[in-house]
Design an enzyme around this catalytic site. Structure first.
Site, short mmCIF file in Angstrom:
data_model
loop_
_atom_site.label_atom_id
_atom_site.label_comp_id
_atom_site.label_asym_id
_atom_site.label_seq_id
_atom_site.Cartn_x
_atom_site.Cartn_y
_atom_site.Cartn_z
N ASP A 112 4.86 -5.71 9.42
CA ASP A 112 5.89 -5.26 10.37
C ASP A 112 5.92 -6.13 11.62
O ASP A 112 6.99 -6.46 12.14
CB ASP A 112 5.64 -3.80 10.77
CG ASP A 112 6.04 -2.83 9.66
OD1 ASP A 112 6.83 -3.23 8.79
OD2 ASP A 112 5.55 -1.69 9.68
N ARG B 143 0.85 -1.20 0.00
CA ARG B 143 0.00 0.00 0.00
C ARG B 143 0.87 1.23 0.00
O ARG B 143 1.75 1.37 0.85
CB ARG B 143 -0.85 0.07 1.29
CG ARG B 143 -1.89 -0.95 1.40
CD ARG B 143 -2.99 -0.55 2.37
NE ARG B 143 -2.57 -0.08 3.68
CZ ARG B 143 -3.41 0.37 4.59
NH1 ARG B 143 -4.71 0.44 4.32
NH2 ARG B 143 -2.99 0.75 5.76
N THR C 84 -1.64 7.43 -0.58
CA THR C 84 -2.88 7.26 -1.37
C THR C 84 -3.68 6.04 -0.93
O THR C 84 -4.86 5.91 -1.28
CB THR C 84 -2.55 7.08 -2.85
OG1 THR C 84 -1.80 5.86 -2.99
CG2 THR C 84 -1.71 8.24 -3.39
N ASP D 148 0.38 -3.04 12.00
CA ASP D 148 0.82 -3.42 10.65
C ASP D 148 1.25 -4.90 10.67
O ASP D 148 2.25 -5.25 11.31
CB ASP D 148 1.99 -2.52 10.22
CG ASP D 148 2.37 -2.75 8.77
OD1 ASP D 148 2.31 -1.79 8.00
OD2 ASP D 148 2.71 -3.90 8.41
C1 PRP Z 1 -1.09 -4.81 4.33
C2 PRP Z 1 -1.89 -6.10 4.38
C3 PRP Z 1 -2.72 -6.02 3.12
C4 PRP Z 1 -2.99 -4.54 3.00
C5 PRP Z 1 -4.39 -4.28 3.46
O1 PRP Z 1 -0.02 -4.94 3.44
O2 PRP Z 1 -1.09 -7.24 4.45
O3 PRP Z 1 -2.06 -6.51 1.98
O4 PRP Z 1 -2.05 -3.87 3.86
O5 PRP Z 1 -4.74 -2.98 3.27
P1 PRP Z 1 -5.85 -2.51 2.23
O6 PRP Z 1 -7.02 -3.41 2.44
O7 PRP Z 1 -6.13 -1.09 2.64
O8 PRP Z 1 -5.28 -2.62 0.86
P2 PRP Z 1 1.05 -3.79 3.20
O9 PRP Z 1 0.62 -2.93 2.06
O10 PRP Z 1 1.34 -3.10 4.50
O11 PRP Z 1 2.30 -4.59 2.67
P3 PRP Z 1 3.21 -5.70 3.40
O12 PRP Z 1 2.38 -6.94 3.54
O13 PRP Z 1 4.30 -5.85 2.42
O14 PRP Z 1 3.67 -5.16 4.72
N1 URA Z 2 -2.57 -3.22 6.80
C1 URA Z 2 -2.13 -3.65 8.01
O1 URA Z 2 -1.14 -4.37 8.10
N2 URA Z 2 -2.83 -3.26 9.11
C2 URA Z 2 -3.93 -2.49 9.03
O2 URA Z 2 -4.53 -2.19 10.08
C3 URA Z 2 -4.34 -2.06 7.77
C4 URA Z 2 -3.65 -2.44 6.67
#
Ligand code: PRP
Ligand code: URA
Length: 209
Positions: free
Chosen positions: A203, A104, A108, A200
């Site tokens: 993380d 994400r 945005t 997150d």
């Molecule tokens: C997190 C999560 C989803 C997304 C959800 O990933 O694992 O993929 O956010 O958010 P959304 O429904 O608003 O799209 P992130 O983008 O943080 O990436 P990562 O898994 O690489 O940490």
């Molecule tokens: N992605 C995450 O990892 N946590 C949230 O709460 C939303 C999006």
């Protein structure tokens, strides 16, 4: 809610509480996600079709049930999807795996794609898309659009936590895709995080913050 199954098994809820706790270590978070994913996998595959094959037990011949059709596909939305994927593969080791790299954009909240690799013949397989978090649903919507472009027709989406806003957007975009989740939380905050949530997921799994 139509098309949404909340998996309220006591073991799932107990483990989820420990995962939400900000004092839980990275190692424990990762282990719990793997454990919980086997329980979620059990529920998301509950109504798979069976057929029978002829076998011989040491006592006699019998027609015994096995899964019908082609091998399942688990599609992991990277990175955090891999936390669910591992436990699901423990339970269904013969499953095929798709990886969809999305993150994400923090401003945005739109998904940025960086990787896509899936089995060629998605058309005749059940595809179970996994990602712990359904927040705005932008990532899940984009991942499933891509899988549909590649031929997937029979898709389910499995997550750990969902926001009501995300579920609504997801069901509007993909009404044919049922959602399975361990919890529908209260809402999204102004930064697009699920509240109360668990922070997150990527993380917390990998200790990157
Ligand atoms: C997190 C999560 C989803 C997304 C959800 O990933 O694992 O993929 O956010 O958010 P959304 O429904 O608003 O799209 P992130 O983008 O943080 O990436 P990562 O898994 O690489 O940490
Ligand atoms: N992605 C995450 O990892 N946590 C949230 O709460 C939303 C999006």
């Amino acid at each position: 809610m139509d098309g949404v199954t909340v998996i309220d098994h006591p073991l799932v809820q107990h483990k989820l509480t420990i995962m939400r706790n900000k004092e839980t270590s990275t190692a424990s978070f990762r282990r719990l996600l793997r454990e919980i994913s086997t329980l979620l996998c059990y529920e998301v595959t509950r109504n798979l079709d069976l057929t029978t094959i002829r076998i011989e037990t040491p006592m006699e011949a019998m027609d015994s049930p096995v899964l019908e059709g082609k091998k399942l596909v688990f599609a992991s939305i990277l990175r955090a999807g891999n936390g669910l994927l591992e436990g699901m593969l423990d339970l269904v080791p013969a499953a095929r795996v798709a990886h969809i790299g999305l993150y994400r954009d923090h401003e945005t909240l739109q998904p940025v794609e960086y990787y896509f690799k899936a089995p060629e013949d998605l058309e005749n397989r059940l595809v179970i898309v996994v990602d712990p978090m359904l927040a705005t649903a932008n990532s899940a919507i984009a991942a499933i659009e891509k899988l549909k472009e590649r031929g997937a027709k029979n898709i389910r989406f499995l997550c750990l936590l969902a926001a009501p806003e995300g579920i609504e957007r997801f069901r509007t975009a993909h009404p044919d895709v049922p959602v399975f989740t361990a919890s529908i939380d209260r809402h999204l905050n102004d930064k697009g995080y699920i509240v109360p949530g668990l922070g997150d997921a990527g993380d917390r799994m990998y200790g990157t913050k």
